[in-house]
Motif scaffolding. Structure first.
Motif, PDB file in Angstrom:
ATOM      1  N   ALA A  47      28.330 -38.229-105.305  1.00 44.81           N
ATOM      2  CA  ALA A  47      29.699 -38.687-105.605  1.00 44.81           C
ATOM      3  C   ALA A  47      30.247 -39.563-104.473  1.00 44.81           C
ATOM      4  CB  ALA A  47      30.604 -37.485-105.834  1.00 44.81           C
ATOM      5  N   SER A  48      29.767 -39.344-103.250  1.00 41.05           N
ATOM      6  CA  SER A  48      30.287 -40.110-102.101  1.00 41.05           C
ATOM      7  C   SER A  48      29.606 -41.463-101.932  1.00 41.05           C
ATOM      8  CB  SER A  48      30.066 -39.333-100.791  1.00 41.05           C
ATOM      9  OG  SER A  48      30.464 -37.997-100.910  1.00 41.05           O
ATOM     10  N   ILE A  49      28.502 -41.686-102.650  1.00 48.31           N
ATOM     11  CA  ILE A  49      27.708 -42.906-102.408  1.00 48.31           C
ATOM     12  C   ILE A  49      28.504 -44.214-102.578  1.00 48.31           C
ATOM     13  CG2 ILE A  49      25.769 -44.302-103.300  1.00 48.31           C
ATOM     14  CD1 ILE A  49      24.204 -41.695-103.691  1.00 48.31           C
ATOM     15  N   PRO A  50      29.219 -44.407-103.703  1.00 48.14           N
ATOM     16  CA  PRO A  50      29.877 -45.714-103.874  1.00 48.14           C
ATOM     17  C   PRO A  50      30.815 -46.063-102.718  1.00 48.14           C
ATOM     18  CG  PRO A  50      29.855 -44.533-105.948  1.00 48.14           C
ATOM     19  CD  PRO A  50      29.400 -43.560-104.892  1.00 48.14           C
ATOM     20  N   LYS A  77      25.383 -49.050 -85.349  1.00 48.11           N
ATOM     21  CA  LYS A  77      25.977 -50.181 -84.608  1.00 48.11           C
ATOM     22  C   LYS A  77      25.812 -49.982 -83.111  1.00 48.11           C
ATOM     23  CE  LYS A  77      29.092 -51.687 -88.193  1.00 48.11           C
ATOM     24  NZ  LYS A  77      30.333 -51.404 -88.902  1.00 48.11           N
ATOM     25  N   GLU A  78      26.015 -48.749 -82.671  1.00 44.39           N
ATOM     26  CA  GLU A  78      25.914 -48.460 -81.233  1.00 44.39           C
ATOM     27  C   GLU A  78      24.521 -48.821 -80.700  1.00 44.39           C
ATOM     28  OE1 GLU A  78      27.988 -47.667 -78.894  1.00 44.39           O
ATOM     29  OE2 GLU A  78      26.444 -47.330 -77.353  1.00 44.39           O
ATOM     30  N   VAL A  79      23.463 -48.448 -81.437  1.00 43.57           N
ATOM     31  CA  VAL A  79      22.111 -48.728 -80.930  1.00 43.57           C
ATOM     32  C   VAL A  79      21.597 -50.102 -81.360  1.00 43.57           C
ATOM     33  CG1 VAL A  79      21.479 -46.289 -80.780  1.00 43.57           C
ATOM     34  CG2 VAL A  79      20.913 -47.566 -82.840  1.00 43.57           C
ATOM     35  N   GLY A  80      22.354 -50.783 -82.231  1.00 43.99           N
ATOM     36  CA  GLY A  80      22.029 -52.167 -82.576  1.00 43.99           C
ATOM     37  C   GLY A  80      20.962 -52.347 -83.647  1.00 43.99           C
ATOM     38  N   VAL A  81      20.721 -51.307 -84.468  1.00 47.04           N
ATOM     39  CA  VAL A  81      19.725 -51.483 -85.543  1.00 47.04           C
ATOM     40  C   VAL A  81      20.366 -52.185 -86.747  1.00 47.04           C
ATOM     41  CG1 VAL A  81      18.262 -49.540 -84.902  1.00 47.04           C
ATOM     42  CG2 VAL A  81      20.174 -49.175 -86.481  1.00 47.04           C
ATOM     43  N   ASP A  82      19.521 -52.777 -87.578  1.00 48.12           N
ATOM     44  CA  ASP A  82      20.024 -53.536 -88.726  1.00 48.12           C
ATOM     45  C   ASP A  82      20.465 -52.624 -89.868  1.00 48.12           C
ATOM     46  OD1 ASP A  82      19.160 -56.446 -87.937  1.00 48.12           O
ATOM     47  OD2 ASP A  82      17.481 -55.149 -87.454  1.00 48.12           O
ATOM     48  N   PHE A  83      19.684 -51.553 -90.101  1.00 47.24           N
ATOM     49  CA  PHE A  83      20.024 -50.629 -91.183  1.00 47.24           C
ATOM     50  C   PHE A  83      19.728 -49.193 -90.778  1.00 47.24           C
ATOM     51  CE2 PHE A  83      19.035 -54.531 -93.621  1.00 47.24           C
ATOM     52  CZ  PHE A  83      20.222 -54.647 -94.334  1.00 47.24           C
ATOM     53  N   ILE A  84      20.435 -48.276 -91.427  1.00 47.06           N
ATOM     54  CA  ILE A  84      20.108 -46.859 -91.265  1.00 47.06           C
ATOM     55  C   ILE A  84      20.033 -46.245 -92.662  1.00 47.06           C
ATOM     56  CG2 ILE A  84      22.566 -46.228 -90.872  1.00 47.06           C
ATOM     57  CD1 ILE A  84      21.422 -44.082 -88.872  1.00 47.06           C
ATOM     58  N   GLY A  85      18.907 -45.633 -92.962  1.00 48.56           N
ATOM     59  CA  GLY A  85      18.700 -45.077 -94.302  1.00 48.56           C
ATOM     60  C   GLY A  85      18.658 -43.570 -94.258  1.00 48.56           C
ATOM     61  N   GLY A  86      19.073 -42.952 -95.336  1.00 46.18           N
ATOM     62  CA  GLY A  86      19.012 -41.494 -95.395  1.00 46.18           C
ATOM     63  C   GLY A  86      20.290 -40.865 -95.925  1.00 46.18           C
ATOM     64  N   PHE A  87      21.230 -41.706 -96.373  1.00 43.11           N
ATOM     65  CA  PHE A  87      22.382 -41.134 -97.074  1.00 43.11           C
ATOM     66  C   PHE A  87      21.850 -40.795 -98.471  1.00 43.11           C
ATOM     67  CE2 PHE A  87      26.628 -40.995 -99.035  1.00 43.11           C
ATOM     68  CZ  PHE A  87      27.248 -40.198 -98.104  1.00 43.11           C
ATOM     69  N   SER A  88      21.066 -39.744 -98.501  1.00 43.01           N
ATOM     70  CA  SER A  88      20.172 -39.515 -99.631  1.00 43.01           C
ATOM     71  C   SER A  88      20.220 -38.083-100.140  1.00 43.01           C
ATOM     72  CB  SER A  88      18.728 -39.821 -99.210  1.00 43.01           C
ATOM     73  OG  SER A  88      18.637 -41.126 -98.698  1.00 43.01           O
ATOM     74  N   CYS A 111      22.248 -47.197 -95.821  1.00 39.70           N
ATOM     75  CA  CYS A 111      21.548 -47.321 -97.090  1.00 39.70           C
ATOM     76  C   CYS A 111      21.359 -45.939 -97.699  1.00 39.70           C
ATOM     77  CB  CYS A 111      20.180 -47.969 -96.894  1.00 39.70           C
ATOM     78  SG  CYS A 111      20.295 -49.697 -96.431  1.00 39.70           S
ATOM     79  N   SER A 112      21.304 -45.927 -99.036  1.00 38.25           N
ATOM     80  CA  SER A 112      21.315 -44.664 -99.749  1.00 38.25           C
ATOM     81  C   SER A 112      20.179 -44.629-100.762  1.00 38.25           C
ATOM     82  CB  SER A 112      22.674 -44.563-100.449  1.00 38.25           C
ATOM     83  OG  SER A 112      22.712 -43.420-101.245  1.00 38.25           O
ATOM     84  N   ALA A 163      25.652 -51.908-104.542  1.00 40.44           N
ATOM     85  CA  ALA A 163      24.532 -51.424-105.351  1.00 40.44           C
ATOM     86  C   ALA A 163      23.180 -51.887-104.796  1.00 40.44           C
ATOM     87  CB  ALA A 163      24.695 -51.901-106.796  1.00 40.44           C
ATOM     88  N   SER A 164      23.185 -52.929-103.982  1.00 33.34           N
ATOM     89  CA  SER A 164      21.912 -53.407-103.421  1.00 33.34           C
ATOM     90  C   SER A 164      21.441 -52.515-102.271  1.00 33.34           C
ATOM     91  CB  SER A 164      22.049 -54.850-102.935  1.00 33.34           C
ATOM     92  OG  SER A 164      22.790 -54.881-101.735  1.00 33.34           O
ATOM     93  N   LYS A 165      22.308 -51.603-101.847  1.00 33.09           N
ATOM     94  CA  LYS A 165      21.920 -50.692-100.766  1.00 33.09           C
ATOM     95  C   LYS A 165      21.634 -49.290-101.310  1.00 33.09           C
ATOM     96  CE  LYS A 165      25.694 -51.960 -98.517  1.00 33.09           C
ATOM     97  NZ  LYS A 165      26.754 -51.945 -97.482  1.00 33.09           N
ATOM     98  N   LEU A 166      21.406 -49.209-102.616  1.00 31.09           N
ATOM     99  CA  LEU A 166      21.162 -47.921-103.267  1.00 31.09           C
ATOM    100  C   LEU A 166      19.878 -47.985-104.098  1.00 31.09           C
ATOM    101  CD1 LEU A 166      21.916 -45.100-104.366  1.00 31.09           C
ATOM    102  CD2 LEU A 166      23.432 -46.243-105.994  1.00 31.09           C
ATOM    103  N   VAL A 167      18.952 -47.079-103.790  1.00 30.28           N
ATOM    104  CA  VAL A 167      17.676 -47.041-104.511  1.00 30.28           C
ATOM    105  C   VAL A 167      17.549 -45.717-105.258  1.00 30.28           C
ATOM    106  CG1 VAL A 167      15.170 -47.066-104.283  1.00 30.28           C
ATOM    107  CG2 VAL A 167      16.556 -48.476-102.781  1.00 30.28           C
ATOM    108  N   ILE A 168      17.152 -45.781-106.525  1.00 24.17           N
ATOM    109  CA  ILE A 168      16.913 -44.559-107.290  1.00 24.17           C
ATOM    110  C   ILE A 168      15.412 -44.442-107.519  1.00 24.17           C
ATOM    111  CG2 ILE A 168      17.412 -43.321-109.424  1.00 24.17           C
ATOM    112  CD1 ILE A 168      19.828 -45.910-108.807  1.00 24.17           C
TER     113      ILE A 168
END
Lengths: 89, 452
Positions: free
Chosen positions: B132-135, B105-116, B145-146, B184-189
């Motif tokens: 376990a922390s994803i949901p 939010k601070e830098v104004g990007v739309d998404f950040i991925g890597g909660f992986s 995004c995860s 669930a739409s922000k989670l990719v397996i």
């Protein structure tokens, strides 16, 4: 920076005059012009040099699109590299 | 000077055919942010992201202005958080997700991925905590995004992780029930997850990547479709050549933007992802390209062959246009994000089974699929296992992004809006896969000879 200005719309008197005087007023040098009219549909492309431009690029783009709205035309300005990269190897 | 025809072609591609840069994604390594004190680690993460990506949005806007190319999203991908958070002794990593969200939010990007987490062979304690922390992480953050990699061609499939992910997908949807299970739409397996993918929700900054890199994802199904409209009735040789030419031009634009962004930010250029990414806007659909080839409706017999041709021609055309190609490169088929796919599901010509076959010949996999909320976790795990098996055996990336929409059933629809679009709820098999999923363990890696 060199850019391409493209003007598309219904043909009418004074398109080139209006656009080129706007450019002259803002110190934009026209290097080349190409225009055709097909079925009353006017398209013009200009290669311009923005070296001496005295206002921010954004302002020039705004002025051009405003002029376009007044005349019912679409006027865009884009750095020439986008065309060069897409169409030249 | 470039001729009039070429200039008009570019303008038409941008204006009428919705050609755009889908995303400029900055990959940032967070491996030096690990700390035994979680608070300190998060402080380092926040500071590093803000420091590196502070100019990302303004640079992207300057490029938009200079070339008049829409750049739809600006994004960040980071080192899988399970690796960074492992040094801390915290029991759950929700706070790390919140830090990522705050930095985004601070830098104004739309998404950040890597909660992986990468768990294709086994799960570390940290991987378990992260999963376990994803949901909650997806329910309590906006832009995070995860992704979880549960299999590779070399390691096989981690079926314990597959079983676990079924439960996690369900929980992620349930915790966001008020918003159609959007968590669930922000989670990719994934199986065979790429380390340099700029697209969400599966982007993360792989451990083999540099300190900071710029990856660019392009979009342009509309431009390919229009080019094909000019060769109606011609043979597939002509179709393939036409797609290659369009892909070349589109990719050159992506490369131009990648070079420019890297230079302005003083960051190493990474890759251009050649994916044809659709948007819900009419005219920007991969399904419509397949239909342009002569199929009455996407999903009908012949769709897999058409998609195979498309996917391959896009890569062939794009490869020469770019210095480095990577990510997921190919054609995306996210159902909710593609007007043609949505229509094909609604008119009954496209079902889950056909989509699964299609994923064997194109990039990614079962993407943005909405299924009934009552779908069992084991069934979701089994869908993940099937998809991962396709990736594992065919040496390609596959992914599952599936949303068991709480309270919805076949015949209903869920609307997310924006790039996520809307999705009709698709039917899944009513028979049980529970005993299969319960077994656990690993499915061994496939043999690489005797290819049949």
């Amino acid at each position: 920076m060199r850019a391409i200005i493209s003007v598309i719309g219904v043909d009418q008197i004074g398109i080139i005059a209006e656009v080129s005087s706007l450019l002259a007023a803002n110190k934009v040098n026209i290097l080349d012009i190409n225009q055709t009219v097909l079925d009353e549909y006017f398209t013009m492309t200009m290669l311009v040099d923005l070296e001496k431009l005295e206002i921010p690029l954004e302002e020039l783009k705004d002025k051009l699109s405003q002029k376009g709205e007044e005349m019912g035309l679409s006027i865009k300005l884009q750095h020439e590299d986008i065309f060069r990269s897409m169409h030249r190897i | 000077m470039i001729n009039n025809y070429e200039i008009m072609e570019t303008i038409r591609m941008l204006e009428e055919e919705k050609l755009d840069i889908r995303t400029i994604t900055m990959g940032i390594s967070l491996s030096d942010c690990a700390d035994s004190d979680g608070d300190k680690a998060r402080e380092k993460i926040y500071n590093k992201i803000v420091d590196y990506a502070g100019e990302l949005v303004s640079v992207a806007e300057a490029i938009e202005l200079k070339y008049d190319i829409p750049i739809i999203n600006k994004r960040i991908s980071v080192t899988p958080i399970s690796l960074v958070a492992a040094a801390s002794d915290e029991d759950n990593y929700l706070k790390f997700a919140k830090t990522l969200d705050k930095a985004a939010k601070e830098v104004g990007v739309d998404f950040i991925g890597g909660f992986s987490a990468l768990v294709h062979k086994g799960m570390t304690k940290a991987d378990r905590k992260l999963i376990a922390s994803i949901p909650k992480a997806l329910a309590q953050t906006e832009r995070v995004c995860s992704s979880v990699n549960i299999g590779t061609t070399k390691a096989g499939l981690n079926m314990d992780a597959v079983a676990y992910m079924g439960l996690i997908v369900k929980e992620a949807a349930q915790l966001t029930a008020d918003n159609g299970g959007v968590g669930a739409s922000k989670l990719v397996i994934f199986a065979n997850a790429p380390e340099d993918n700029p697209f969400m929700a599966g982007a993360f900054h792989g451990v083999g990547e540099g300190e900071c890199m710029i990856n660019v994802g392009i979009s342009g199904p509309g431009a390919v479709k229009s080019a094909l409209a000019n060769v109606k009735g011609e043979s597939f040789d002509v179709v393939a050549d036409t797609i290659k030419k369009s892909a070349f031009k589109i990719t050159r634009m992506g490369q131009l933007v990648a070079n420019e962004a890297s230079e302005m930010l003083g960051v190493t250029p990474g890759i251009v992802d050649l994916s044809l990414a659709p948007t819900p806007a009419v005219g920007d659909s991969v399904a419509r390209i397949l239909e342009e080839m002569g199929l009455e409706s996407c999903g009908v017999h012949g769709t897999t062959a058409a998609l195979a041709l498309l996917n391959d021609a896009v890569k062939k055309g794009g490869v020469m246009a770019s210095s480095h190609v990577g990510g997921l490169s190919g054609a995306f088929i996210p159902v909710s994000e593609d007007a043609g796919m949505i229509e094909a599901v609604e008119n009954g010509s496209l079902n889950l089974e056909k989509l699964e076959a299609m994923t064997a010949v194109c990039s990614v996999g079962l993407d943005m699929i909405a299924v009934p909320g009552k779908t069992k976790a084991e069934t979701i795990s089994a869908i993940i296992a099937d998809e991962a098996a396709i990736g594992m055996v065919n040496n390609k990336t596959t992914a599952v992004r599936i949303i068991p929409v709480p309270g919805k059933d076949v015949g209903d629809e869920v609307v997310y809006g924006g790039l996520f679009g809307r999705a009709p709820i698709m039917k899944v098999s009513e028979y049980s896969s529970s005993e299969f999923i319960k077994r656990g363990g690993r499915i061994p890696a496939p043999l690489h000879s005797l290819k049949n």
